[in-house]
Design a protein around this motif. Structure first.
Motif, PDB file in Angstrom:
ATOM      1  N   ASN A  87       4.529 -22.925  12.609  1.00  0.00           N
ATOM      2  CA  ASN A  87       4.356 -24.345  12.335  1.00  0.00           C
ATOM      3  C   ASN A  87       2.923 -24.630  11.895  1.00  0.00           C
ATOM      4  OD1 ASN A  87       4.681 -27.063  12.168  1.00  0.00           O
ATOM      5  ND2 ASN A  87       5.354 -27.359  14.278  1.00  0.00           N
ATOM      6  N   ALA A  88       1.965 -23.934  12.499  1.00  0.00           N
ATOM      7  CA  ALA A  88       0.563 -24.185  12.185  1.00  0.00           C
ATOM      8  C   ALA A  88       0.136 -23.507  10.887  1.00  0.00           C
ATOM      9  CB  ALA A  88      -0.319 -23.712  13.339  1.00  0.00           C
ATOM     10  N   ARG A 108      -3.043 -31.014  11.624  1.00  0.00           N
ATOM     11  CA  ARG A 108      -3.662 -31.071  10.298  1.00  0.00           C
ATOM     12  C   ARG A 108      -2.616 -30.837   9.208  1.00  0.00           C
ATOM     13  NH1 ARG A 108      -7.107 -26.723   9.506  1.00  0.00           N
ATOM     14  NH2 ARG A 108      -7.742 -26.988  11.673  1.00  0.00           N
ATOM     15  N   ASN A 117      -0.472 -23.104  22.584  1.00  0.00           N
ATOM     16  CA  ASN A 117      -0.334 -24.514  22.246  1.00  0.00           C
ATOM     17  C   ASN A 117      -1.685 -25.131  21.938  1.00  0.00           C
ATOM     18  OD1 ASN A 117       1.038 -26.957  21.930  1.00  0.00           O
ATOM     19  ND2 ASN A 117       0.459 -27.574  24.011  1.00  0.00           N
ATOM     20  N   THR A 149      -2.906 -23.855  18.521  1.00  0.00           N
ATOM     21  CA  THR A 149      -2.176 -24.289  17.332  1.00  0.00           C
ATOM     22  C   THR A 149      -2.053 -25.805  17.205  1.00  0.00           C
ATOM     23  OG1 THR A 149      -0.126 -24.016  18.558  1.00  0.00           O
ATOM     24  CG2 THR A 149      -0.764 -22.204  17.116  1.00  0.00           C
ATOM     25  N   GLU A 182      -4.168 -28.235  16.833  1.00  0.00           N
ATOM     26  CA  GLU A 182      -4.940 -28.862  15.771  1.00  0.00           C
ATOM     27  C   GLU A 182      -4.442 -28.479  14.379  1.00  0.00           C
ATOM     28  OE1 GLU A 182      -9.260 -28.304  15.481  1.00  0.00           O
ATOM     29  OE2 GLU A 182      -8.781 -29.483  13.696  1.00  0.00           O
ATOM     30  N   PRO A 183      -4.246 -27.163  14.095  1.00  0.00           N
ATOM     31  CA  PRO A 183      -3.684 -26.812  12.780  1.00  0.00           C
ATOM     32  C   PRO A 183      -2.343 -27.471  12.495  1.00  0.00           C
ATOM     33  CG  PRO A 183      -4.495 -24.853  13.863  1.00  0.00           C
ATOM     34  CD  PRO A 183      -4.643 -25.968  14.844  1.00  0.00           C
ATOM     35  N   ILE A 184      -1.503 -27.635  13.535  1.00  0.00           N
ATOM     36  CA  ILE A 184      -0.205 -28.281  13.307  1.00  0.00           C
ATOM     37  C   ILE A 184      -0.412 -29.739  12.930  1.00  0.00           C
ATOM     38  CG2 ILE A 184       1.930 -29.049  14.428  1.00  0.00           C
ATOM     39  CD1 ILE A 184       1.936 -26.499  16.021  1.00  0.00           C
ATOM     40  N   HIS A 208       3.588 -23.537   7.387  1.00  0.00           N
ATOM     41  CA  HIS A 208       4.313 -24.772   7.622  1.00  0.00           C
ATOM     42  C   HIS A 208       5.602 -24.874   6.798  1.00  0.00           C
ATOM     43  CE1 HIS A 208       4.123 -28.608   9.597  1.00  0.00           C
ATOM     44  NE2 HIS A 208       4.457 -29.218   8.485  1.00  0.00           N
ATOM     45  N   LEU A 223       5.290 -21.896  17.257  1.00  0.00           N
ATOM     46  CA  LEU A 223       4.074 -22.704  17.121  1.00  0.00           C
ATOM     47  C   LEU A 223       3.180 -22.159  16.012  1.00  0.00           C
ATOM     48  CD1 LEU A 223       3.225 -23.325  20.889  1.00  0.00           C
ATOM     49  CD2 LEU A 223       3.976 -25.012  19.228  1.00  0.00           C
ATOM     50  N   SER A 224       3.027 -20.820  15.970  1.00  0.00           N
ATOM     51  CA  SER A 224       2.125 -20.241  14.964  1.00  0.00           C
ATOM     52  C   SER A 224       2.636 -20.492  13.559  1.00  0.00           C
ATOM     53  CB  SER A 224       1.976 -18.738  15.177  1.00  0.00           C
ATOM     54  OG  SER A 224       1.675 -18.473  16.505  1.00  0.00           O
TER      55      SER A 224
END
Lengths: 191, 230
Positions: free
Chosen positions: B87-88, A35, A26, A29, A31-33, B91, B84-85
């Protein structure tokens, strides 16, 4: 008793390890989410607004309408009010909330609609974010159009097999446009 | 039993959706476009691989009586990690698959393989098993979504972001039923029938009698002690 302790210890270890691993993921990820979501918002803003030379994401006007706060991103061209974009949503979707970004122009027409988030059935309701459906709104007069699907006596085409999703989009548009129409002067800053 | 044998069984003899009839919920739900099928298949393969490795490596520490909760924790952890990955870092695909990524945790293939295989076998074979089953699952999803998307929607979407999208001429009128929920069941049923037909023909050529999985009661499934000749 020994058995019981062993089981508890095993479950505790598994739970703790899983918790640590997830906390770490969590953290990595988050910050990338954030962004990716920000980029998406900016992309949606420039997709729904027609012509502008300011930065709408930093020029916002918040008005309260229908028991809800609306944040309008104001677009200006040569210092004059050119239009606004706003987020609107409906929780009447087939699978949870549908969030839209809508761009309107200063001449009282709708410019473009983008779907920011939805969980509709892939291949059916998810078509609300695809071309034939979302392009039907471009250039429609805000006051002249009845923002209901045709089945409900309005002017919008619904997606075959996804009437619920189409209705939810209609509802989101209707609420947002009402808020905009009632507060246009305040949003444009010409009061 | 060798690596390649464990790998190959997931591709035909025990292909998850079509032979063992596991993992039907995501199968029926997401196979409306080939892109979704591939995305779902790969995400599930990743979770299956990680969970098989973890379960197999830890199999001596997992007490018999609480093994199911342990397997579920493992599967849930890896599912959340990939959720989560994606999503990051992916996307768009994540947005397309939406709710079905978190739901991988209740995909019975994951728990089924942990229980039937990874909990009893060394890590190396569990990797082979996970890869075979994962690829078999992906293949089944692709076949199903290919039929449903082309016939039901008149398009073929392999990867939208790379422009791998084709559509049939506008004069083709799509059979909407196939893309709707019942179409999933109809298409799956037809494929299952075809599989049985092929197997029956193979058995006839080999001079043996073919028994369809349904006629085995539950014994065609290897999960419990009555299964698969164990």
């Amino acid at each position: 008793m020994k058995d019981l302790l062993k089981m508890m210890a095993a479950l505790l270890c598994f739970g703790a390890a899983a918790g640590l691993l997830l906390a770490y993921t969590n953290k990595v990820t988050a910050e990338p989410i954030a962004r990716a979501q920000q980029t998406e918002k900016l992309a949606a803003l420039s997709a729904v607004l027609h012509e502008f030379d300011n930065t709408p994401s930093s020029e916002t006007n918040t008005v309260s309408h229908g028991g809800r706060n609306w944040c309008f991103y104001v677009a200006r061209k040569d210092g004059k009010y050119a239009g606004a974009a706003f987020e609107t949503s409906s929780d009447k979707g087939y699978a949870g909330e549908i969030v839209l970004m809508v761009g309107v122009q200063s001449d009282g027409t709708l410019n473009q609609v983008q779907v920011l988030s939805q969980n509709e059935t892939p291949g059916l309701g998810s078509k609300i974010k695809e071309s034939p459906f979302k392009d039907q709104f471009a250039g429609k007069g805000l006051a002249q159009t009845r923002w209901f699907v045709k089945k409900d006596g309005g002017d919008m085409d619904a997606i075959t097999g996804a009437t619920i999703s189409s209705r939810a989009v209609a509802e989101a548009l209707r609420k947002g446009i009402e808020a905009y129409s009632a507060n246009t002067a305040a949003i444009a800053g010409t009061e | 039993m060798g690596f390649s044998k464990e790998f190959k069984k997931g591709l035909w003899d025990e292909i998850p959706v079509l032979r063992v009839i596991l993992g039907l919920c995501p199968t029926l739900a997401v196979t409306t476009s080939v892109e979704n099928g591939i995305g779902m298949g790969l995400a599930a393969t990743f979770v299956l691989l990680c969970s098989n490795i973890a379960v197999s490596a830890l199999r001596r520490f997992i007490p018999e009586k609480v093994r199911i909760p342990c397997y579920i924790i493992v599967a849930a952890t890896f599912t959340t990690i990939i959720d989560l990955s994606m999503n990051a870092f992916a996307h768009e695909v994540h947005k397309n698959l939406g709710i079905f990524i978190p739901l991988i945790v209740v995909n019975c293939i994951i728990l089924g393989r942990a229980e039937a295989f990874a909990g009893k076998n060394p890590v190396r074979l569990s990797i082979a098993d996970a890869l075979g089953m994962g690829i078999g699952f992906t293949m089944a999803l692709v076949v199903l979504s290919l039929l449903r998307e082309v016939i039901g929607n008149g398009t073929l979407t392999v990867w939208r972001d790379l422009g791998l999208v084709w559509s049939l001429p506008a004069s083709y009128r799509p059979t909407l039923l196939l893309i709707l929920a019942p179409g999933g069941f109809v298409t799956l049923g037809c494929i299952l029938g075809l599989m049985n037909r092929i197997e029956a023909a193979r058995a006839a050529r080999a001079g043996t009698r073919y028994t369809a999985p349904a006629e085995f009661d539950c014994r065609h499934c290897a999960i419990c002690k009555w299964g698969s000749g164990k």
